[in-house]
Design an enzyme around this catalytic site. Structure first.
Site, PDB file in Angstrom:
ATOM      1  N   LEU A   1     -73.154  31.416 -10.378  1.00 46.03           N
ATOM      2  CA  LEU A   1     -72.773  31.083 -11.751  1.00 46.03           C
ATOM      3  C   LEU A   1     -72.095  29.726 -11.828  1.00 46.03           C
ATOM      4  O   LEU A   1     -72.184  29.026 -12.830  1.00 46.03           O
ATOM      5  CB  LEU A   1     -71.812  32.143 -12.299  1.00 46.03           C
ATOM      6  N   GLY A   2     -71.390  29.367 -10.794  1.00 51.34           N
ATOM      7  CA  GLY A   2     -70.696  28.089 -10.792  1.00 51.34           C
ATOM      8  C   GLY A   2     -69.763  28.002  -9.601  1.00 51.34           C
ATOM      9  O   GLY A   2     -69.684  28.933  -8.792  1.00 51.34           O
ATOM     10  N   ARG A   3     -69.100  26.868  -9.525  1.00 53.90           N
ATOM     11  CA  ARG A   3     -68.158  26.672  -8.426  1.00 53.90           C
ATOM     12  C   ARG A   3     -66.885  26.051  -8.947  1.00 53.90           C
ATOM     13  O   ARG A   3     -66.916  25.199  -9.826  1.00 53.90           O
ATOM     14  CB  ARG A   3     -68.736  25.717  -7.378  1.00 53.90           C
ATOM     15  N   GLY A   4     -65.791  26.459  -8.383  1.00 52.22           N
ATOM     16  CA  GLY A   4     -64.516  25.834  -8.689  1.00 52.22           C
ATOM     17  C   GLY A   4     -63.903  25.335  -7.400  1.00 52.22           C
ATOM     18  O   GLY A   4     -64.541  25.373  -6.336  1.00 52.22           O
TER      19      GLY A   4
ATOM     20  N   GLY B   1     -63.933  27.955  -4.521  1.00 46.94           N
ATOM     21  CA  GLY B   1     -65.172  28.543  -4.009  1.00 46.94           C
ATOM     22  C   GLY B   1     -66.154  28.820  -5.120  1.00 46.94           C
ATOM     23  O   GLY B   1     -65.965  28.384  -6.258  1.00 46.94           O
TER      24      GLY B   1
ATOM     25  N   VAL C   1     -68.704  31.231  -7.603  1.00 48.10           N
ATOM     26  CA  VAL C   1     -68.701  32.467  -8.383  1.00 48.10           C
ATOM     27  C   VAL C   1     -70.151  32.926  -8.482  1.00 48.10           C
ATOM     28  O   VAL C   1     -71.037  32.140  -8.830  1.00 48.10           O
ATOM     29  CB  VAL C   1     -68.119  32.248  -9.799  1.00 48.10           C
TER      30      VAL C   1
ATOM     31  N   ASP D   1     -52.726  28.626 -14.281  1.00 48.20           N
ATOM     32  CA  ASP D   1     -53.824  27.654 -14.189  1.00 48.20           C
ATOM     33  C   ASP D   1     -54.658  27.660 -15.469  1.00 48.20           C
ATOM     34  O   ASP D   1     -55.882  27.722 -15.430  1.00 48.20           O
ATOM     35  CB  ASP D   1     -54.693  27.959 -12.961  1.00 48.20           C
TER      36      ASP D   1
HETATM   37  N1  LIG Z   1     -66.218  36.080 -15.165  1.00 51.17           N
HETATM   38  C1  LIG Z   1     -67.148  35.120 -15.256  1.00 51.17           C
HETATM   39  N2  LIG Z   1     -68.293  35.329 -15.931  1.00 51.17           N
HETATM   40  C2  LIG Z   1     -69.226  34.354 -16.011  1.00 51.17           C
HETATM   41  N3  LIG Z   1     -69.115  33.140 -15.464  1.00 51.17           N
HETATM   42  C3  LIG Z   1     -67.990  32.865 -14.779  1.00 51.17           C
HETATM   43  C4  LIG Z   1     -66.952  33.824 -14.636  1.00 51.17           C
HETATM   44  N4  LIG Z   1     -65.955  33.272 -13.919  1.00 51.17           N
HETATM   45  C5  LIG Z   1     -66.350  32.041 -13.624  1.00 51.17           C
HETATM   46  N5  LIG Z   1     -67.576  31.773 -14.132  1.00 51.17           N
HETATM   47  C6  LIG Z   1     -68.335  30.518 -14.001  1.00 51.17           C
HETATM   48  O1  LIG Z   1     -68.130  30.022 -12.709  1.00 51.17           O
HETATM   49  C7  LIG Z   1     -67.618  28.701 -12.769  1.00 51.17           C
HETATM   50  C8  LIG Z   1     -66.635  28.498 -11.646  1.00 51.17           C
HETATM   51  O2  LIG Z   1     -65.526  29.353 -11.856  1.00 51.17           O
HETATM   52  P1  LIG Z   1     -64.166  29.126 -11.125  1.00 51.17           P
HETATM   53  O3  LIG Z   1     -63.172  30.077 -11.664  1.00 51.17           O
HETATM   54  O4  LIG Z   1     -64.376  29.138  -9.654  1.00 51.17           O
HETATM   55  O5  LIG Z   1     -63.916  27.650 -11.540  1.00 51.17           O
HETATM   56  P2  LIG Z   1     -62.640  26.842 -11.850  1.00 51.17           P
HETATM   57  O6  LIG Z   1     -61.726  27.653 -12.679  1.00 51.17           O
HETATM   58  O7  LIG Z   1     -63.073  25.534 -12.371  1.00 51.17           O
HETATM   59  O8  LIG Z   1     -62.067  26.635 -10.427  1.00 51.17           O
HETATM   60  P3  LIG Z   1     -60.698  26.986  -9.794  1.00 51.17           P
HETATM   61  O9  LIG Z   1     -60.846  28.318  -9.182  1.00 51.17           O
HETATM   62  O10 LIG Z   1     -60.568  25.910  -8.816  1.00 51.17           O
HETATM   63  O11 LIG Z   1     -59.673  26.933 -10.861  1.00 51.17           O
HETATM   64  C9  LIG Z   1     -66.994  28.568 -14.131  1.00 51.17           C
HETATM   65  O12 LIG Z   1     -67.045  27.262 -14.552  1.00 51.17           O
HETATM   66  C10 LIG Z   1     -67.853  29.476 -14.977  1.00 51.17           C
HETATM   67  O13 LIG Z   1     -68.955  28.747 -15.448  1.00 51.17           O
END
Ligand SMILES: Nc1ncnc2c1ncn2[C@@H]1O[C@H](COP(=O)(O)OP(=O)(O)OP(=O)(O)O)[C@@H](O)[C@H]1O
Length: 511
Positions: free
Chosen positions: A16-19, A22, A24, A132
């Site tokens: 779905l994506g990465r933050g 790591g 997701v 955050d």
């Molecule tokens: N519960 C969810 N349902 C659908 N998509 C999600 C969900 N959680 C995260 N995503 C997708 O995955 C991407 C990465 O999520 P993640 O939480 O890892 O990113 P982040 O918040 O930018 O990173 P970090 O963990 O460094 O704060 C998000 O931008 C979103 O598009």
């Protein structure tokens, strides 16, 4: 490489994506037969114990059931890797939304922010700080239903905060509050700041603090300077100003923020940001432009967020503050001196063994991984190019605010002063407990303007409303001064008339 089966139960379908922490994954829970989002959290060097504690707290945050909070179903510890199993929300993040559609209309941003504030207010009530909040952690689904995600790194108030055991600093510097930047621990107030910065970024198309060469420089700027007043925030400007109050003691609570955001979303004129500076003079840091014709919403009495006009319109200019100009506060903080930056640097070096781990996902305006399918950005700060552009059309308040013209589709007859005062007293006597009765007091055209969802959204965030003063001002209108939850106070002008022979509230605005 993508895993195939996580914890023997979650079948991976796609990324779905990465933050910063790591990837997701969209997975199918083979046990319960539903789709879930599974986030991989890599252990940090020497942080296993801390991470485990964080995950225990993540599990407890699973108890936080709220329509505007992404539910955490499970946390699975597989040695070096920990998986957070969450509700899957088909959505775009707020940063993606702003990047793809341009800066948001203030009322739309307020509506999204109000939902996030509702969820965070509950978390704060339960003693959990998110830590955050940022555009990348606001998931916006169909119909602008918003959910705040990433409670996975949230901690209860009592726990270790942004600083981990080895001194790594977690969170996203661009959304750090001044007190956090100076080394204080996170708190509900720092979440409020971060949400304010998030809404600022959504409507302005840029972060409150321009990206600096590195995270420490960003923190130094936050610690020393006020952000430029927003230029596109319209009725949202005053609320953002209160959310970005440099003093965490004075900054609004999340519950109050939620109320005010619902009010703006429902068409309210917004609050003025009149806080006193060191000289005791009222300083409008972020004045809320109040167009002369704005009807202002009522305690929910207002029109729904208007659709943005297709034509670009000139940016609304902030209303000039009476005496001290908006830059004054900024200057005062700037002259606090460079020692603050030095303290931050020393602090970070001392506690962190040089390490500053700043999560830098798409929150900062950088492209998200699901757009770029690339590894997480190693860049500590986002680039301006990735910010939503400012060229996008922005409707002016004048263009979008409904007018105060009476609705000639609903014949009304005036009410006497006594009748108007009585109706207003009765109205607030039933609220917030009996929203049906309150709603029934509004005329049909006012109901149509407000929308039941907005009305309920506004009142559900309030547990007590009290009339401080009520005054007949003639013509069936009444000025009523209210306090909400024994705290915030405002005066509203309520217009009362007869609709079909029944006394009804036909208009309402903040005065
Ligand atoms: N519960 C969810 N349902 C659908 N998509 C999600 C969900 N959680 C995260 N995503 C997708 O995955 C991407 C990465 O999520 P993640 O939480 O890892 O990113 P982040 O918040 O930018 O990173 P970090 O963990 O460094 O704060 C998000 O931008 C979103 O598009």
């Amino acid at each position: 490489m993508a895993p195939q089966l996580i914890a023997g139960r979650y079948r991976v379908e796609r990324e779905l994506g990465r933050g910063g922490m790591g990837a997701v994954w969209l997975c199918r829970d083979e046990m319960l037969g539903r789709e879930v989002a599974v986030k991989q959290i890599g252990a940090l060097p020497g942080e296993a114990a801390d991470l485990a504690r964080g995950l225990r707290e993540a599990r407890s945050s699973a108890a936080l059931q709220h329509p505007n909070v992404v539910s955490v179903f499970d946390a699975v510890d597989e040695g070096e890797t920990i998986w957070l199993v969450m509700e899957y929300v088909p959505s775009r993040t707020l940063s993606q939304l702003a990047r793809e559609e341009g800066p948001l209309d203030p009322r739309r941003a307020a509506a999204i922010g109000a939902q996030v504030a509702d969820g965070l207010a509950l978390a704060h009530e339960r003693g959990t700080v998110h830590r955050d909040v940022k555009p990348g952690n606001v998931l916006v689904a169909e119909g602008d239903h918003a959910k705040i995600s990433d409670f996975g790194i949230a901690r209860s108030n009592a726990a270790d905060e942004h600083r981990t055991q080895t001194g790594l600093l977690t969170g996203t510097p661009a959304y750090f509050s001044p007190e956090l930047a100076r080394g204080a621990e996170s708190s509900p107030a720092s979440d409020v700041w971060a949400l304010g910065a998030t809404l600022y970024a959504a409507v302005e198309g840029r972060q409150p603090y321009a990206p600096r060469e590195n995270a420490i420089a960003t923190l130094a700027a936050i610690a020393q300077e006020s952000p430029d007043p927003p230029r596109r925030a319209g009725a949202l400007a005053g609320v953002i100003g209160h959310m970005l109050d440099p003093d965490p003691e004075v900054r609004w609570s999340m519950a109050q923020v939620a109320r005010e955001l619902h009010d703006v979303a429902a068409g309210g004129a917004g609050v003025q940001d009149t806080r006193a500076d060191d000289d005791g003079a009222a300083t409008q840091v972020f004045p809320a432009p109040v167009p002369a014709a704005a009807p202002a919403a009522a305690a929910a009495a207002s029109s729904p967020a208007p659709e943005p006009e297709p034509e670009p319109a000139p940016e609304p200019e902030p209303v000039p503050a009476p005496a001290p100009e908006p830059g004054r506060e900024r200057q005062r903080r700037t002259t606090a001196g460079w020692w603050v930056a030095a303290v931050i640097v020393v602090l970070v070096l001392a506690i962190g063994g040089l390490a500053l781990l700043a999560t830098t996902g798409d929150d900062d305006g950088a492209p998200s991984a699901d757009e770029t399918t690339s590894a997480p950005s190693g860049s500590p700060e986002p680039t301006e190019e990735n910010e939503p552009t400012e060229e996008t059309s922005e409707p002016t308040q004048e263009a979008t605010e409904p007018t105060e013209e009476p609705d000639d589709t609903e014949p009304t007859q005036g009410a006497s002063g006594g009748e108007a005062v009585g109706l207003v007293e009765d109205y607030y006597a039933v609220l917030p407990g009996d929203r049906d009765a309150g709603w029934a007091t509004l005329s049909p055209s006012l109901q149509e303007q407000i929308g039941r969802d907005s009305y309920d959204g506004f009142w559900s965030g309030i547990s007590r409303v009290e009339i401080v003063a009520v005054q007949d001002v003639g013509g069936g209108s009444v000025d009523v001064t209210l306090t909400y939850d024994g705290g915030s106070r405002e005066t509203r002008r309520i217009d009362v008339g007869r609709v079909g022979g029944e006394l009804r509230i036909v208009g309402d605005r903040v005065v």
